[in-house]
Motif scaffolding. Structure first.
Motif, PDB file in Angstrom:
ATOM      1  N   ASP A  11     -14.631  -8.842   3.885  1.00  0.00           N
ATOM      2  CA  ASP A  11     -13.188  -8.793   4.077  1.00  0.00           C
ATOM      3  C   ASP A  11     -12.523  -8.210   2.832  1.00  0.00           C
ATOM      4  OD1 ASP A  11     -13.192 -10.821   2.184  1.00  0.00           O
ATOM      5  OD2 ASP A  11     -12.663 -12.404   3.597  1.00  0.00           O
ATOM      6  N   ALA A  12     -11.196  -8.082   2.894  1.00  0.00           N
ATOM      7  CA  ALA A  12     -10.480  -7.402   1.812  1.00  0.00           C
ATOM      8  C   ALA A  12     -10.638  -8.127   0.477  1.00  0.00           C
ATOM      9  CB  ALA A  12      -8.995  -7.288   2.183  1.00  0.00           C
ATOM     10  N   ARG A  13     -10.603  -9.462   0.500  1.00  0.00           N
ATOM     11  CA  ARG A  13     -10.724 -10.190  -0.764  1.00  0.00           C
ATOM     12  C   ARG A  13     -12.112 -10.018  -1.366  1.00  0.00           C
ATOM     13  NH1 ARG A  13      -9.973 -16.633  -2.201  1.00  0.00           N
ATOM     14  NH2 ARG A  13      -9.596 -16.299  -4.429  1.00  0.00           N
ATOM     15  N   ARG A  58     -15.714  -7.768  -5.356  1.00  0.00           N
ATOM     16  CA  ARG A  58     -16.946  -6.994  -5.586  1.00  0.00           C
ATOM     17  C   ARG A  58     -16.671  -5.831  -6.524  1.00  0.00           C
ATOM     18  NH1 ARG A  58     -19.337  -3.991  -2.307  1.00  0.00           N
ATOM     19  NH2 ARG A  58     -21.444  -4.180  -3.122  1.00  0.00           N
ATOM     20  N   ALA A  59     -15.601  -5.108  -6.269  1.00  0.00           N
ATOM     21  CA  ALA A  59     -15.273  -3.955  -7.109  1.00  0.00           C
ATOM     22  C   ALA A  59     -15.019  -4.391  -8.552  1.00  0.00           C
ATOM     23  CB  ALA A  59     -14.051  -3.236  -6.546  1.00  0.00           C
ATOM     24  N   LYS A  60     -14.278  -5.478  -8.722  1.00  0.00           N
ATOM     25  CA  LYS A  60     -14.002  -5.978 -10.070  1.00  0.00           C
ATOM     26  C   LYS A  60     -15.275  -6.441 -10.753  1.00  0.00           C
ATOM     27  CE  LYS A  60     -10.412  -8.592 -10.789  1.00  0.00           C
ATOM     28  NZ  LYS A  60      -9.374  -9.656 -10.645  1.00  0.00           N
ATOM     29  N   GLY A  72     -11.946 -20.857  -3.932  1.00  0.00           N
ATOM     30  CA  GLY A  72     -11.677 -21.072  -2.520  1.00  0.00           C
ATOM     31  C   GLY A  72     -12.377 -20.087  -1.607  1.00  0.00           C
ATOM     32  N   LEU A  73     -13.488 -19.514  -2.069  1.00  0.00           N
ATOM     33  CA  LEU A  73     -14.229 -18.552  -1.260  1.00  0.00           C
ATOM     34  C   LEU A  73     -15.164 -19.272  -0.299  1.00  0.00           C
ATOM     35  CD1 LEU A  73     -15.288 -15.969  -4.014  1.00  0.00           C
ATOM     36  CD2 LEU A  73     -13.307 -15.846  -2.498  1.00  0.00           C
ATOM     37  N   THR A  74     -15.396 -18.690   0.847  1.00  0.00           N
ATOM     38  CA  THR A  74     -16.425 -19.190   1.746  1.00  0.00           C
ATOM     39  C   THR A  74     -17.791 -18.784   1.212  1.00  0.00           C
ATOM     40  OG1 THR A  74     -16.467 -17.185   3.092  1.00  0.00           O
ATOM     41  CG2 THR A  74     -14.857 -18.888   3.702  1.00  0.00           C
ATOM     42  N   ASN A  75     -18.842 -19.365   1.755  1.00  0.00           N
ATOM     43  CA  ASN A  75     -20.193 -18.959   1.377  1.00  0.00           C
ATOM     44  C   ASN A  75     -20.420 -17.490   1.682  1.00  0.00           C
ATOM     45  OD1 ASN A  75     -21.737 -21.441   0.444  1.00  0.00           O
ATOM     46  ND2 ASN A  75     -20.881 -22.191   2.364  1.00  0.00           N
ATOM     47  N   LEU A  76     -19.887 -17.022   2.805  1.00  0.00           N
ATOM     48  CA  LEU A  76     -20.066 -15.627   3.191  1.00  0.00           C
ATOM     49  C   LEU A  76     -19.346 -14.689   2.228  1.00  0.00           C
ATOM     50  CD1 LEU A  76     -21.437 -13.891   5.344  1.00  0.00           C
ATOM     51  CD2 LEU A  76     -19.347 -14.031   6.707  1.00  0.00           C
ATOM     52  N   GLN A  77     -18.212 -15.116   1.699  1.00  0.00           N
ATOM     53  CA  GLN A  77     -17.511 -14.296   0.709  1.00  0.00           C
ATOM     54  C   GLN A  77     -18.217 -14.310  -0.642  1.00  0.00           C
ATOM     55  OE1 GLN A  77     -13.715 -16.378   1.211  1.00  0.00           O
ATOM     56  NE2 GLN A  77     -12.742 -14.457   1.804  1.00  0.00           N
TER      57      GLN A  77
END
Length: 404
Positions: free
Chosen positions: A6-8, A13-15, A73-78
């Protein structure tokens, strides 16, 4: 199942990729130089603190905690693709982001099971990266793969717990910033339910009766940046009963809650370790010549590289599926998948790193490349958080139960 970022996640990732290129990879050699000049090998090189400050400034901090009150507050998938990136430099990157074990698991325990005083005294400074911690469960006298075997005794006397026992391979305990142990021992050794005999208590490192006896080596490495792995003796160490985490008899359940996220975090980082090994393998293959042609033109080398790419893609999909299931049906619902990745990922990554070492020849086992240390770390994870055979046993019983 949708594993698209997703966008977040894309933003982080880019950072993080830029942070790795600009700060972490250059710091690897600097940290080694600084560590050689330190008064104690367990002191933290200055560049590590600089990395932590920069990561925090960029918002790359406490990414592992799904609770937005305490973490990102990220999910495991994030979090999965972010942890994978940190695995490319496992000694520095997780610490720089305050996402290094065992602190991550200990923070999860305190966030989920700690009372308000415990959170204020220990969780808050851990979240701020001001102190480090250790989790004391494994013991030398028993088969700790079965956690009901532990023999450390936690006896209540009035308003105190008295802890007696010997632990080893207690990660992080050699770090001078390690201020607190979460200790698992038996408060009811003769209780009828073997999974209700254990409790967890918070034991400050400076408690009288606590002795960090020695550093344990892992394939000859002392894992300085990680805080080492220590033998720790508790000789009638006394702490207030308010240092109990949760309830008496709840230690086994807390350990299981702690290990679920820990296992997937290890597997996420292992994939990053494999990716770095593949990168090193490819760079070596195109830069070296043997028997009249580049190593990259040798059939066996091409097979190694192709097999490694296939294996990593398979592992990543399985880990992402597991992360998605943990987010959607919980850790218990993802039990089979967690065990599957814990079995498959370390052994596969060990094989990939082993091929990369082979391709580097003598250099592969030297300190001039990170491969030997990556191998030691990956091989150890076939034991840590439960050896492969325990997970295979449990997974097989779950499969067979369908037919009984």
């Amino acid at each position: 199942m949708d594993f698209a970022f997703d966008a977040r996640t894309e933003e982080l990732r880019a950072k993080l990729l830029a942070f790795m290129d600009e700060y972490v990879y250059p710091a690897e050699a600097v940290a080694e130089e600084q560590r050689a000049a330190l008064a104690s090998p367990w002191d933290t090189p200055a560049v590590v603190e600089e990395l932590k400050a920069e990561a925090r400034r960029q918002g790359l901090w406490n990414l592992f905690l799904p609770d937005s009150e305490y973490g990102a507050g990220l999910t495991n998938l994030q979090y999965a693709p972010l942890a994978e990136i940190t695995g490319r430099s496992p000694q520095l990157a997780p610490t720089a982001l305050n996402c290094a074990a065992p602190d991550t698991g200990n923070m999860e325990v305190l966030a989920q099971f700690g009372d308000e005083q415990q959170k204020k005294q220990w969780l808050e400074p851990l979240l701020a990266g001001e102190i480090r911690s250790a989790f004391a469960m494994t013991e030398p006298e028993v088969a700790s793969s079965d956690a009901t075997n532990i023999t450390t005794h936690i006896r209540r006397e009035n308003d105190e717990y008295v802890i007696t026992g010997r632990k080893w391979y207690i990660s992080g305990a050699m770090n001078p910033d390690c201020r607190i142990f979460i200790v698992m021992g038996k408060t009811a050794p003769d209780g009828p339910d073997i999974r209700r005999q254990q409790s967890m208590v918070l034991v400050p490192r400076d408690t009288p009766g606590v002795t960090v006896r020695r550093a344990m080596q892992v394939f000859g490495y002392e894992d300085h940046y990680h805080g080492g792995h220590a033998e720790v003796v508790f000789d009638n160490a006394r702490v207030p009963v308010t240092n109990l985490i949760g309830e008496e008899g709840g230690g086994f359940a807390i350990a299981q809650a702690r290990l679920g996220p820990g296992r997937i975090h290890h597997c996420m980082r292992l994939i990053g370790m494999a990716e770095r090994a593949i990168e090193l393998m490819c760079r070596r293959a195109v830069s070296r010549t043997a028997f009249g042609k580049a190593l990259a033109q040798q059939g066996v080398v091409q097979n190694w590289i192709a097999d490694a790419r296939v294996a990593v893609e398979q592992l990543r999909l399985l880990v992402l599926k597991t992360a998605w299931m943990m987010d959607t049906v919980g850790n218990r619902g993802a039990h089979t998948e967690i065990q599957a990745i814990k079995i498959a990922t370390p052994r596969t990554v060990v094989d990939i790193i082993d091929r990369a070492i082979q391709l580097h020849g003598a250099g592969g086992v030297s300190q001039d490349f990170p491969l030997a240390e990556l191998y030691a770390g990956a091989r150890t994870l076939m034991l840590a958080d439960g050896p492969d055979e325990v997970h295979q046993r449990s997974l097989a019983r779950r499969e067979l139960k369908k037919y009984l």
